[in-house]
Write a protein that holds these residues in place. Structure first.
Motif, PDB file in Angstrom:
ATOM      1  N   LEU A  78       0.805  -1.219   0.000  1.00  0.00           N
ATOM      2  CA  LEU A  78       0.000   0.000   0.000  1.00  0.00           C
ATOM      3  C   LEU A  78       0.840   1.271   0.000  1.00  0.00           C
ATOM      4  CD1 LEU A  78      -2.807  -1.098   2.487  1.00  0.00           C
ATOM      5  CD2 LEU A  78      -2.856  -1.075  -0.016  1.00  0.00           C
TER       6      LEU A  78
ATOM      7  N   GLN B 238      -1.176  -2.726 -10.406  1.00  0.00           N
ATOM      8  CA  GLN B 238      -1.781  -2.435  -9.110  1.00  0.00           C
ATOM      9  C   GLN B 238      -1.386  -1.040  -8.632  1.00  0.00           C
ATOM     10  OE1 GLN B 238      -0.280  -5.682  -6.743  1.00  0.00           O
ATOM     11  NE2 GLN B 238      -2.049  -7.000  -7.162  1.00  0.00           N
TER      12      GLN B 238
ATOM     13  N   ARG C 260      -3.694   2.497  -7.744  1.00  0.00           N
ATOM     14  CA  ARG C 260      -3.636   3.209  -6.459  1.00  0.00           C
ATOM     15  C   ARG C 260      -3.210   4.666  -6.620  1.00  0.00           C
ATOM     16  NH1 ARG C 260      -1.141  -1.622  -4.873  1.00  0.00           N
ATOM     17  NH2 ARG C 260       0.901  -0.623  -4.744  1.00  0.00           N
ATOM     18  N   GLN C 261      -2.374   4.955  -7.610  1.00  0.00           N
ATOM     19  CA  GLN C 261      -1.842   6.313  -7.754  1.00  0.00           C
ATOM     20  C   GLN C 261      -2.635   7.165  -8.753  1.00  0.00           C
ATOM     21  OE1 GLN C 261       2.342   6.210  -8.623  1.00  0.00           O
ATOM     22  NE2 GLN C 261       2.895   5.242  -6.670  1.00  0.00           N
TER      23      GLN C 261
ATOM     24  N   ARG D 170      -8.152   6.475 -13.279  1.00  0.00           N
ATOM     25  CA  ARG D 170      -8.375   5.253 -12.501  1.00  0.00           C
ATOM     26  C   ARG D 170      -9.097   4.193 -13.345  1.00  0.00           C
ATOM     27  NH1 ARG D 170      -8.126   3.662  -7.329  1.00  0.00           N
ATOM     28  NH2 ARG D 170      -9.563   2.014  -6.639  1.00  0.00           N
TER      29      ARG D 170
END
Length: 416
Positions: A107, A152, A156-157, A164
Motif C-alpha cells: 500500500l 496495481q 492506487r496512484q 483510474r
C-alpha cells in the motif's frame, strides 16, 4: 467419521467402484448420462460401482477420469505408488513468483507508477510474446510479476476518475494474462482469486472490452469445473453478451471479437451438454461475427478471428462425441492460418481427439506429436492430450506403444 457423513473418495482403503460413484455424484452426473458419455450401458456403470465388475483396463479408466475431471489418476484408482496428474499439470518453476505478485499488496511505494498507456504497450508485447513462444508459460512467468505490481500501483496512484478507469482496464487485462499462466497448474484457488479480481477491475474500468474478456475467462473456469457449473458458465456468457450488444454498432474490432468469442463459448458449453442444435447454432452466430472482422484480424486474448472458426468447429464436433464429423471438420480447418503457437498446439490436440473418437489412434498419436512440436507447454498441461498418450502406452501395436512411451517421457507423465 459420523455414520451419515459423505464418504471420502481419497481415503484408503476404498474400492475403485466406490471412488467412481462418489466422484460421479459430486460432479452431478447420473448413471445413464455417465454411461452414454462412456459408450457403455447404465447397468455396466452400476456393476462397476457396486464392485460386481473389477476395475476396467487403463484406456477405460482414463476416459472415466476425463469425464469426472479427476486431477490425479490415483484419486480414482487408489493406487498411490505412481501418481499421474491428468487435468492439472505440473507447477511451473515461475509459479511462486507470480503467486507472490498476486498475493502481495504493497500500500506504500516510493516509486511512481508507469502511465496506463505504457502498461498497455507492455501488455500488447506480452500477448504477442505468448503467441510466438513454444514455451509460453515460461515467457508469461517472467513478465507477469512486474506487470501485476505496476498495474496495481497505477490503480492506487491514479489522480482522476478517468485515469483510474484506464488503470483498472489495464489491471483487469493483466489478470487475464495471469489466468493463461495459471490454468491447469496446481493452484486452483489462486486461479479463481485472479479471475474474481479481474472481473472486479473490469467492472470498475467500465470498459466493455475488459468486461467481455473477464466474463469470457470466468465462463471457461465455470465450465471446466464440471456439469454442475454449466449453468453458471451460461449465465456469465449471456449476461456479458447482453451487456455488449449496445456497443457493437459503433464498437471497434476488439469489442466485436470478444462478443464473437462469447458466442462461441455459449456453443462450447451447449456441446458439453450434448445439445447439438444449440451448439452449432451458436457456432453459426460466432461465424457471422468473425466474417465482420478484417481477414487478418486476430484477437490477442481469445484468438477469435476468421482463422480460428475452423478450429472451433472441430471442438464443437469433438465435444458432441461425433467422430466422423470431428474428422471431417479437422480435414476442413486451415491449421496453418492460426498464427499463435499455443493456439495451434491446442487445435492439434482437438484434432487428435477427433481422430481417436473415429478410431484412428495412430493418426491421433501423430497429431499429438505435431502439437508437441508447435508448443510443448500446451500439450504438457492439457488433460485430453495426456489421457490419449497414456492410453497409447497400453496399445497392442508395438510401434504405437513405443511412440506413445517416448511422448509420455517428454511430457513427464509417468514421473513419480
Amino acid at each position: 467419521m459420523p455414520v451419515d457423513a459423505t464418504p471420502d473418495p481419497y481415503a484408503d482403503p476404498m474400492a475403485f467402484g466406490q471412488r467412481m460413484q462418489i466422484l460421479r455424484t459430486r460432479r452431478g452426473l447420473s448413471r445413464p448420462v455417465t454411461a452414454g458419455l462412456l459408450g457403455r450401458s447404465p447397468s455396466w456403470v452400476k456393476q462397476v460401482e457396486r464392485g460386481e465388475i473389477g476395475m476396467p483396463k487403463l484406456p477405460v479408466v482414463l476416459r472415466i477420469a476425463e469425464l469426472l475431471r479427476v486431477r490425479d489418476l490415483a484419486d480414482l484408482t487408489g493406487d498411490q505408488s505412481a501418481p499421474v496428474d491428468l487435468f492439472i499439470g505440473p507447477g511451473h518453476p515461475r509459479l511462486q513468483a507470480v503467486r507472490d505478485a498476486v498475493n502481495t499488496l504493497s500500500l506504500s511505494s516510493d516509486r511512481e507508477a508507469p502511465p496506463a498507456a505504457h502498461l498497455s504497450a507492455r501488455l500488447a508485447k506480452a500477448w504477442a510474446a505468448r503467441h510466438q513462444a513454444a514455451n509460453h508459460r515460461e515467457v508469461l512467468g517472467e513478465l507477469l510479476p512486474g506487470l501485476i505490481r505496476d498495474a496495481q500501483l497505477a490503480v492506487r496512484q491514479a489522480d482522476s476518475a478517468a485515469d483510474r478507469r484506464a488503470a483498472q482496464a489495464v489491471l483487469s487485462e493483466t489478470y487475464s494474462l495471469a489466468q493463461f499462466f495459471l490454468a491447469y497448474q496446481p493452484e486452483s484457488a489462486l486461479l479463481w482469486r485472479v479471475a474474481e479480481r479481474g472481473m472486479v477491475a473490469a467492472q470498475e474500468s467500465e470498459d466493455p472490452h475488459a468486461i467481455g474478456v473477464a466474463a469470457w475467462l470466468a465462463a471457461q473456469a465455470h465450465r471446466d469445473s464440471g456439469p454442475t457449473h454449466f449453468d453458471a458458465a451460461d449465465s456469465m456468457t449471456m449476461e456479458a453478451l447482453a451487456y455488449l450488444e449496445r456497443f457493437l454498432p459503433d464498437g471497434d474490432d476488439r469489442v466485436r471479437a470478444i462478443a464473437g468469442a462469447l458466442q462461441f463459448e455459449a456453443g462450447y458449453t451447449a456441446a458439453r451438454r450434448g445439445m447439438k442444435g444449440a451448439a452449432w447454432g451458436w457456432w453459426d452466430k460466432a461465424q457471422t461475427t468473425a466474417k465482420r472482422l478484417p481477414t487478418t484480424y486476430y484477437h490477442p486474448v481469445t484468438s477469435f478471428s476468421q482463422a480460428i472458426m475452423g478450429a472451433h468447429a472441430v471442438t464443437v464436433a469433438v465435444e458432441l462425441r461425433a467422430g466422423g464429423e470431428s474428422v471431417r471438420q479437422a480435414n476442413t480447418a486451415d491449421a496453418q492460418a492460426i498464427p499463435s503457437r499455443p493456439r495451434l498446439a491446442r487445435h492439434r490436440i482437438e484434432e487428435a481427439r477427433a481422430y481417436q473418437l473415429n478410431g484412428q489412434q495412430e493418426t491421433a498419436l501423430a497429431t499429438l506429436e505435431r502439437a508437441h512440436e508447435a508448443a510443448p507447454e500446451t500439450i504438457r498441461y492439457n488433460g485430453y492430450a495426456r489421457r490419449i498418450v497414456l492410453e497409447e502406452t497400453e496399445s497392442k501395436v508395438p510401434e504405437r506403444r513405443r511412440r506413445a512411451a517416448v511422448l509420455a517421457e517428454r511430457l513427464g507423465l509417468l514421473a513419480a
